[in-house]
Design an enzyme around this catalytic site. Structure first.
Site, PDB file in Angstrom:
ATOM      1  N   SER A   8      38.883  25.655 -16.269  1.00  0.00           N
ATOM      2  CA  SER A   8      39.663  24.576 -15.670  1.00  0.00           C
ATOM      3  C   SER A   8      39.285  24.297 -14.220  1.00  0.00           C
ATOM      4  CB  SER A   8      41.149  24.922 -15.723  1.00  0.00           C
ATOM      5  OG  SER A   8      41.409  26.050 -14.889  1.00  0.00           O
ATOM      6  N   VAL A  11      41.288  30.070 -10.914  1.00  0.00           N
ATOM      7  CA  VAL A  11      40.861  31.465 -10.831  1.00  0.00           C
ATOM      8  C   VAL A  11      40.977  32.177 -12.168  1.00  0.00           C
ATOM      9  CG1 VAL A  11      43.140  32.249 -10.031  1.00  0.00           C
ATOM     10  CG2 VAL A  11      41.113  33.622  -9.533  1.00  0.00           C
ATOM     11  N   SER A  13      40.754  31.099 -15.395  1.00  0.00           N
ATOM     12  CA  SER A  13      39.709  30.799 -16.383  1.00  0.00           C
ATOM     13  C   SER A  13      38.346  31.305 -15.917  1.00  0.00           C
ATOM     14  CB  SER A  13      39.661  29.298 -16.675  1.00  0.00           C
ATOM     15  OG  SER A  13      39.385  28.550 -15.508  1.00  0.00           O
ATOM     16  N   CYS A 101      49.325  20.557 -25.549  1.00  0.00           N
ATOM     17  CA  CYS A 101      47.919  20.622 -25.158  1.00  0.00           C
ATOM     18  C   CYS A 101      47.222  21.805 -25.816  1.00  0.00           C
ATOM     19  CB  CYS A 101      47.795  20.703 -23.640  1.00  0.00           C
ATOM     20  SG  CYS A 101      46.103  20.660 -23.031  1.00  0.00           S
ATOM     21  N   GLY A 125      41.930  31.371 -19.918  1.00  0.00           N
ATOM     22  CA  GLY A 125      42.510  32.230 -18.897  1.00  0.00           C
ATOM     23  C   GLY A 125      44.007  32.408 -19.025  1.00  0.00           C
ATOM     24  N   CYS A 194      50.458  18.354 -15.498  1.00  0.00           N
ATOM     25  CA  CYS A 194      49.148  18.095 -14.903  1.00  0.00           C
ATOM     26  C   CYS A 194      48.855  16.611 -14.760  1.00  0.00           C
ATOM     27  CB  CYS A 194      48.055  18.768 -15.725  1.00  0.00           C
ATOM     28  SG  CYS A 194      47.770  18.073 -17.364  1.00  0.00           S
TER      29      CYS A 194
END
Length: 359
Positions: A8, A11, A13, A101, A125, A194
């Site tokens: 993405s 940190v 992922s 999602c 992640g 998001c």
């Protein structure tokens, strides 16, 4: 194994991809372009899928020495997540877009394409664990646990998933990123929805749906207390932003109890009227037999606590009888069911009841 690491630009992922490399897998990194018109920069911890995020993901892949690609899934994300979100609010429900999602993008569209390209699994992640037998479990970091937003995934999807961070705290992940020379080590986590980087969901929905004025009504008296310009701007359990014309006779705060999109009516009342004792949800995933009562824990919010419950799968629904009430639960939310730290399954809430003796 050949694995596809969804990166993405954050940190988590990046470290998940690094751990997959360390484990000896043949790793390829991908960044999902989910916005049709991405901003150049993030606003602190708000939003994602910006040009900056794509660059951060590419830099992390370069440090790890793995191939990296950008997959444009903006149209699929618009149709399967954003339009679903808008339709749910227009119908008076309260959806969780992160759950959708994961169901429809990361472990459907991405996983399907990955398998077609010859990959064996998708790495993300998420802070969750997978047992050797494919059972989803909570992360060891309770404050960062994300098993709830994964709790509606089917067993066949989980068998093709890898969550390398489930045994680590967030502090350890950041320290590891710094030690690996990953520039995202101190990057803020993204918060809120998001695709609503402003954080003002009501205003965002108003732009999509247009104004739909209606009354705010007292549940006890039927009296109109105020007006609004769109019931979609409200969620069950909401207290702030009601703009009521007069206080309750007893001076206690009022909360949103019900939303009727047909009449554009928002009904308000006291906090205790929000107590829910029974839920019915669709069966997105369930690991126990049909028609059998199962004692477990039920969680209805990503960052909420789990309460004791008894669940029965019957007629294509999960019937959840809570032993203590949850407050402010609405149709559209996900309910995820646990046996200790093991996820038994979950679904999307169809209806709720405040009656303790409800069937």
């Amino acid at each position: 194994m050949r694995v596809l690491a969804a990166m993405s630009g954050g940190v988590d992922s990046a470290v998940a991809a690094a751990r997959a490399v360390d484990a000896g897998h043949d790793v390829t990194g991908i960044h999902l372009a989910l916005s049709r018109s991405p901003d150049a920069e993030r606003t602190g911890a708000r939003g994602c899928c910006t040009v900056e995020d794509a660059r951060d993901a590419r830099r992390a892949a370069d440090v790890l020495g793995i191939p990296f690609y950008v997959w444009d899934l903006a149209d699929r994300f618009e149709a399967d997540v954003i339009e679903d979100f808008v339709a749910a609010y227009a119908a008076g429900a309260t959806p969780n877009p992160c759950v959708r999602c994961n169901e429809r993008i990361k472990f459907a569209a991405v996983l399907d394409r990955a398998l077609a390209l010859g990959f064996d699994a998708v790495v993300t992640g998420h802070h969750a664990r997978l047992s050797a037998d494919g059972v989803l479990r909570r992360s060891v970091d309770a404050g960062k646990d994300q098993s709830y937003v994964l709790g509606t995934l089917r067993p066949d999807q989980l068998r093709r998933a890898m969550f390398p961070l489930g045994d680590s705290t967030k502090a350890r992940v950041r320290a590891e990123a710094a030690a690996r020379g990953l520039a995202v080590a101190d990057k803020p986590d993204s918060h809120d929805i998001c695709f609503v980087p402003s954080g003002d969901t009501g205003a965002w929905l108003r732009d999509r749906l247009g104004p739909r004025p209606g009354p705010i009504v007292d549940a006890a008296t039927g009296e109109t207390l105020g007006e609004h310009d769109g019931s979609f701007a409200f969620t069950v359990g909401q207290r702030r932003g009601l703009r009521l014309g007069r206080p309750a006779p007893d001076g206690r705060p009022r909360y949103v109890l019900d939303i009727s999109p047909v009449t554009s009516t928002v009904t308000v009342g006291p906090a205790e009227a929000l107590d829910v004792w029974h839920l019915a949800a669709d069966v997105a995933a369930w690991s126990r037999a049909e028609g059998v009562d199962v004692d477990c824990l039920a969680q209805v919010r990503a960052h909420g606590g789990a309460v004791p419950a008894t669940v029965t799968a019957r007629g294509g629904e999960l019937l959840v009888r809570l032993r203590e009430p949850v407050r402010g639960t609405a149709a559209g939310q996900a309910v995820v069911l646990y046996d200790g730290d093991r996820v038994l399954g979950g679904g999307h809430i169809l209806r709720t009841s405040a009656e303790r003796a409800a069937a």
